[in-house]
Scaffold this active site. Structure first.
Site, PDB file in Angstrom:
ATOM      1  N   SER A   1       2.169   3.814  -3.303  1.00  0.00           N
ATOM      2  CA  SER A   1       2.020   3.349  -4.954  1.00  0.00           C
ATOM      3  C   SER A   1       0.623   2.884  -5.149  1.00  0.00           C
ATOM      4  CB  SER A   1       2.994   2.200  -5.203  1.00  0.00           C
ATOM      5  OG  SER A   1       3.483   2.074  -6.619  1.00  0.00           O
TER       6      SER A   1
ATOM      7  N   GLY B   1       2.919  -2.591  -4.993  1.00  0.00           N
ATOM      8  CA  GLY B   1       3.043  -3.750  -5.907  1.00  0.00           C
ATOM      9  C   GLY B   1       2.540  -3.829  -7.048  1.00  0.00           C
ATOM     10  N   GLY B   2       1.815  -2.544  -7.581  1.00  0.00           N
ATOM     11  CA  GLY B   2       1.171  -2.442  -9.093  1.00  0.00           C
ATOM     12  C   GLY B   2       0.072  -3.256  -9.175  1.00  0.00           C
TER      13      GLY B   2
END
Ligand code: NAG
Ligand code: NAG
Ligand code: NAG
Ligand code: NAG
Ligand code: NAG
Length: 570
Positions: free
Chosen positions: A191, A109-110
């Site tokens: 991620s 989710g960055g």
């Protein structure tokens, strides 16, 4: 929905297995009551591993949870909590020989949101024949997890990473009570979660922090690891200052400023913490702004430097890292129509990209034909961004681990499973799409509703890519159980050989997950690279908007991106 319903009926017809792990678990600071499910798995949702980071604890490193006298139902997730999924018939700590390997998964989710909170591990545990325990912690994101300040008031940096560490320490202390083995922990993530895996490996320069050399985890599995721009605490000061100014908290001594920030509602903080342009270069805000920072403590140096020199924790026995074919497509604006717009987007994300570097990149990535509905430089920009931020970092980690200790147990993959709707929409095989297969389509938030679009349709049972689900689950389940993806792999899937360097030139093989769940080893070569067509995602020329598989030149492009990685602060 009909499928889920039928599955539920068939579970009802089989006898409910007797629970061996007591659903009521005493963690000494609290007792939690889990829920045994009819699928033979018990879930404990939202158990606190650190005190709620509110009031005076906002922007502070995580603290131990407070004592709680009465047993609590563990059925909802909350902040700084984790969920445990364990086979109901697992043996708890009374029998250490029977403890099961543990998979701790950090969602992405960055570092700005938790994109995959509330994943359901039931599917992965079933694929592992009920022989693993899964833990999914949440951690602070945005300013809550990644604000820092070295000027007064001093604010500890990287609290989101410290939260994850706290959760890993919780696993060491408590997971045996759920049937898990603290000596066999695989740390995974996608991620920003995979970036977290890497940063946890490099934490404190590779010191595992618990002093006994056992380590908090013993193997790692990262999907689409993300190398963002990393600022130092000093460089990140403007983010803190902007938040202080925009929330009206400027003025007074450090203590007053902090007290004011802590008094602001989550709504106010949210309204004033959106990304702003980097002051070092670039014109528009980056996609994500709150990122881990180099603080000389938890994060002693840039990831490219740390891993290039082998400064990460020893005692990791095996690793899997990989990425999706078109990792950049979801992030680049569709309308990018000129070279200037494309290069500008890249510099907004990586403000230390110089004119010379961009020139070199434009040479390595010739502009392919435009596709319908997209700006003329969209594909080129997406290709550069995908490889710079995800694909080449992933291969770099694979290669660094191979060189520094994991000679025969560093595994690489590429996920190239094409969903017809995603291909038609022009995003190819996008960032972290394999998460849907790894956990299984019904176990993704929103995935219970087939028409919600949360999961590509072709991944559901009866879809053309349904088989990719047991295939990836089989490799991961095998890796978690034995640190080897092959031992318990699925049904005809290819033998996954570790990354090796052959001959004089950089070369290696990675597992290719292809459409329909087909698998094969794919060879990458550095020296004799054919970069005809740029090797970027060109159209097949069949007029269907298909993405090309040609990866010729990838390692050559990566070698350039690796060479500038530290210079652009990755
Ligand atoms: C839970 O464990 C703590 C510490 O081991 C102990 O003091 C307490 O009595 C236990 N609670 C129950 C209900 O067994
Ligand atoms: C636990 O139950 C599952 C099925 O629910 C079974 O496959 C597995 O062998 C059992 N494990 C043990 C240790 O009994
Ligand atoms: C996970 O899936 C199982 C089986 O479908 C279901 O019983 C359980 O409630 C789900 N858990 C969560 C947290 O969604
Ligand atoms: C790795 O495998 C190669 C070839 O099988 C073997 O020669 C080598 O000794 C192994 N290295 C380690 C560190 O196990
Ligand atoms: C499923 O998703 C679709 C598309 O978003 C929506 O229209 C529909 O109401 C949802 N169905 C349920 C049962 O939530």
């Amino acid at each position: 929905m009909a499928n889920a319903f039928l599955v539920a009926i068939s579970f009802l017809q089989s006898p409910v297995p007797a629970a061996a792990v007591d659903p009521t678990v005493n963690l000494s600071y609290s007792q939690y009551i889990g829920t045994p499910l009819i699928n033979g798995i018990t879930q404990w949702l939202g158990m606190r591993y650190a005190a709620p980071p509110v009031g005076d604890l906002r922007f502070e490193p995580p603290r131990d949870p407070r004592y709680h006298g009465t047993p609590q139902k563990a059925d909802t997730a909350n902040c700084l909590t984790l969920s445990v999924f364990a086979p109901s018939n697992a043996s708890s700590h009374t029998n250490t020989n029977k403890l099961l390997p543990v998979f701790v998964f950090l969602g992405g989710g960055g570092f700005a949101s938790l994109a995959s909170a509330n994943l359901n591990a039931s599917g992965l545990i079933a694929a592992a024949h009920h022989a693993i325990v899964v833990v999914t912690p949440n951690y602070r994101v945005g300013p809550y997890g990644f604000i820092s300040s070295e000027a007064a008031p001093h604010v500890t940096a990287n609290n989101g990473l410290r939260d994850q560490r706290k959760a890993l320490q919780w696993v060491q202390r408590h997971i045996a009570k759920f049937g898990g083995d603290p000596r066999r922990v695989v740390l995974g993530g996608d991620s920003a979660g995979a970036a977290s895996v890497v940063l946890q490996m490099g934490a404190f320069g590779g010191d595992d922090g618990d002093g006994d050399g056992d380590g908090l985890f013993h193997a790692v599995a990262g999907e689409s690891v993300s190398f963002a721009t990393m600022l130092t605490v000093k460089e990140a000061q403007y983010q803190f200052d902007n938040l202080v100014i925009r929330t009206g908290c400027a003025g007074g001594d450090g203590g007053r400023v902090l007290a004011c920030l802590r008094g602001r509602s989550a709504e106010e903080i949210g309204r004033h913490s959106g990304p702003t342009p980097y002051p070092f270069g670039g014109v528009y805000p980056p996609v994500y702004m709150w990122n881990p920072v180099v603080d000389g403590d938890f994060v002693p140096e840039l990831t490219y430097s740390a891993f290039g020199k082998g400064r990460f924790v020893r005692g990791i026995r095996a690793a899997v890292f990989g990425d999706d074919t078109n990792g950049g497509t979801l992030f680049v604006p569709r309308g990018v129509g000129t070279k200037g717009e494309g290069n500008g987007f890249l510099r907004d994300q990586f403000p230390w990209l110089t004119v010379g570097m961009l020139e070199r990149l434009n040479g390595l990535y010739p502009n392919p034909d435009a596709s319908k509905g997209y700006g003329c430089w969209y594909r080129q920009t997406a290709a550069v961004y995908g490889e710079m931020r995800y694909m080449c970092p992933s291969l770099f980690i694979t290669q660094a681990l191979r060189r520094h200790g994991l000679a025969n147990s560093s595994y690489a993959y590429r996920w190239n499973v094409k969903d017809p709707e995603q291909v038609a929409a022009g995003v190819g095989v996008p960032h972290v799409v394999e998460l849907n297969a790894l956990f299984g389509p019904y176990n993704i938030p929103g995935g219970q509703n087939v028409s919600s679009g949360a999961v590509p349709r072709s991944y559901y049972p009866d879809g053309i890519n349904a088989h990719a689900v047991p295939v990836i689950q089989g490799y991961w389940a095998s890796f978690i159980r034995s640190f080897n993806p092959n031992e318990h792999r699925c049904c005809g899937a290819a033998k996954w050989t570790p990354w090796r360097v052959g001959g004089k030139n950089l070369a290696g093989k990675r597992l290719l997950f292809d459409t329909g769940g087909r698998t094969e080893m794919e060879k990458l070569e550095g020296g004799s690279m054919n970069i005809k067509g740029g090797g970027v995602d060109t159209l097949d020329g069949d007029g269907e908007g298909q993405w090309d598989d040609d990866d010729g030149g990838l390692l050559k492009r990566c070698e350039y991106l690796w060479s500038i990685g530290a210079a652009i602060h990755q």
